[in-house]
Write an enzyme that holds these catalytic residues in place. Structure first.
Site, PDB file in Angstrom:
ATOM      1  N   SER A 265       0.821  -1.208   0.000  1.00 15.45           N
ATOM      2  CA  SER A 265       0.000   0.000   0.000  1.00 15.45           C
ATOM      3  C   SER A 265       0.855   1.259   0.000  1.00 15.45           C
ATOM      4  O   SER A 265       0.389   2.354  -0.336  1.00 15.45           O
ATOM      5  CB  SER A 265      -0.922   0.004   1.217  1.00 15.45           C
ATOM      6  OG  SER A 265      -0.163   0.094   2.423  1.00 15.45           O
TER       7      SER A 265
ATOM      8  N   ASP B  75       1.150  -6.141   9.861  1.00 16.08           N
ATOM      9  CA  ASP B  75       2.080  -6.013  10.976  1.00 16.08           C
ATOM     10  C   ASP B  75       1.616  -6.762  12.216  1.00 16.08           C
ATOM     11  O   ASP B  75       2.388  -6.912  13.171  1.00 16.08           O
ATOM     12  CB  ASP B  75       2.301  -4.537  11.314  1.00 16.08           C
ATOM     13  CG  ASP B  75       3.186  -3.836  10.296  1.00 16.08           C
ATOM     14  OD1 ASP B  75       3.827  -4.536   9.487  1.00 16.08           O
ATOM     15  OD2 ASP B  75       3.231  -2.590  10.305  1.00 16.08           O
TER      16      ASP B  75
END
Length: 433
Positions: A165, A324
């Site tokens: 992204s 993450d």
């Protein structure tokens, strides 16, 4: 540096560090402006790389007290740097400033450490080249060192949405100060959409218009499901009152939350400050930990989370938008009963390290049973019996912290190698623990 961790009983209060994602974007946005003050920035290795880049492009960054950066920007027209921009280990810095370099009327060389020079940058280089910029990998493999020569005028461009992204964020941030603006078409579905939502939120706070659109070109409320983005050109970055405040970081909160869920002392809670709501997708860790069986109380108005230890159960989690979180969820899965299945995770292999393989291999050293597929990681909690071992943090801050959480519930002492890498995002992690 090695850190030795033994089974522990936790209690008390810790403050999450400021968001690394917001800090990177805020520093660069202030660089795009004619000047702004960023309050509560994360002071760690990665954001410092973005600070250096802003200075290389002609801005200045000065500490104002303990909790603010006074940034004089280059007002949308970056200088050609006098020397190579070294992004160290910061992939976010490299991707965002590669697009910034495209605005300069001349050539910029962007590089990083061994790990960063192995990460893919090809789709962003291709997009910039399609926009008329010279954008090349010196080794012709889509990896740094990169050479970028502008200036970028703007235009229409297509780019995949399922690799990073950050490519989209880079184009949106740079596109706003081009003459023509930028229209971005996604050739594949967007992964990690909440990170683009962070960008859209921050751009709005800096007075910049950027709009996600559907296949017909109609506006959407957020990045999820977007077919592309439009950014008008000729805009100026100017936050209200010339200031911007960085929120707390939910990626870092995940380790404190996980630690409390597996190791809070009986009758005690672990309290986490700095947890105010924002566009961060990683706030999903609160729901994940609750679904696994822990008692979590999130006072959103006060920005505080309290968590108690619980006997956790395995869950199935899609991390397409929250890459993450994979290391934290994997560590919790090794402590939980039953299977924890982490799906849609192939893009997590292209971080500081291949985090899918890294967590599987290091948890197995501690006695966990895992099954690794290209896009799925399964941790078999019922077959896992965690014992102290020597594990390698793989030069990756998130691997170090996630393994430290698992070590709290392992029998005996666990040695985590490379623990100094927490400085990338959470310099005070071991002090907080």
């Amino acid at each position: 540096m090695d850190v030795h961790i033994s089974p522990s009983a936790l209690g008390g209060t810790a403050r999450a560090p400021p968001s690394k994602s917001y800090t990177h974007r805020a520093i660069l946005a202030a660089g795009y402006s004619d000047g702004a003050t960023v309050y509560d920035p994360l002071d760690s290795a990665d954001p410092r790389a973005t600070q250096r880049a802003v200075e290389a492009f002609g801005g200045t960054v000065e500490h104002e007290g303990e909790d603010a950066l006074a940034i004089t920007g280059f007002d949308g027209i970056p200088d050609v740097p006098d020397t190579v921009i070294d992004c160290a280990n910061s992939g976010t810095t490299m991707r965002l400033v590669t697009a910034t370099a495209a605005l300069a009327d001349g050539g910029t060389v962007v590089t990083g450490d061994d790990s960063l020079r192995s990460r893919p940058q090809g789709p962003l280089l291709d997009a910039l080249a399609d926009l008329g910029v010279r954008a090349e990998s010196t080794r012709s493999n889509g990896q740094a060192p990169l050479v970028v020569a502008g200036p970028l005028a703007g235009g229409e461009v297509a780019i995949p949405g399922d690799v990073s992204s950050q490519y989209v964020t880079a184009l949106l941030m740079a596109g706003a100060v081009t003459g023509e603006g930028v229209e971005v078409e996604l050739t594949t579905p967007l992964k990690s959409a909440p990170y683009v939502d962070i960008t859209l939120e921050l751009l709005a706070d800096f007075g910049v218009e950027a709009t996600p659109v559907d296949e017909a070109g109609g506006p959407l409320d957020g990045a999820a499901g977007a077919a592309g983005f439009t950014v008008p050109g000729g805009q100026s970055y100017a936050p209200s009152d010339g200031t911007y405040a960085v929120p707390g970081d939910f990626s870092s909160i995940s380790y404190l939350l996980g630690a409390g869920a597996v190791a809070a002392a009986p009758g005690e809670t672990v309290r986490i400050e700095g947890a105010r709501p924002s566009a961060q997708g990683d706030a999903a860790i609160v729901e994940v930990v609750e679904e696994m069986g822990a008692t979590v109380d999130w006072d959103r108005e006060a920005g505080e989370i309290a968590v108690e230890r619980a006997d956790l159960s395995g869950v199935t989690v899609d991390v397409g938008d929250t890459p993450d979180l994979l290391p934290t969820i994997a560590a919790l899965g090794a402590v939980a009963d039953g299977d924890t299945r982490i799906e849609n995770c192939e893009h997590v292999r292209y971080k500081e390290t291949d985090r899918v393989s890294a967590m599987a291999e290091e948890l197995e050293k501690m006695g966990a049973e895992t099954t690794e597929e290209p896009d799925v990681l399964t941790i078999h909690g019922d077959q896992s019996d965690l014992k102290g071992a020597t594990v390698d943090g793989r030069h990756d801050h998130r691997i170090v912290m996630a393994l430290s959480v698992a070590a709290l519930a392992a029998e005996g002492t666990t040695t985590v190698r490379g623990a100094e890498h927490v400085d990338v995002s959470f310099p005070g992690f071991f002090d907080a623990m």
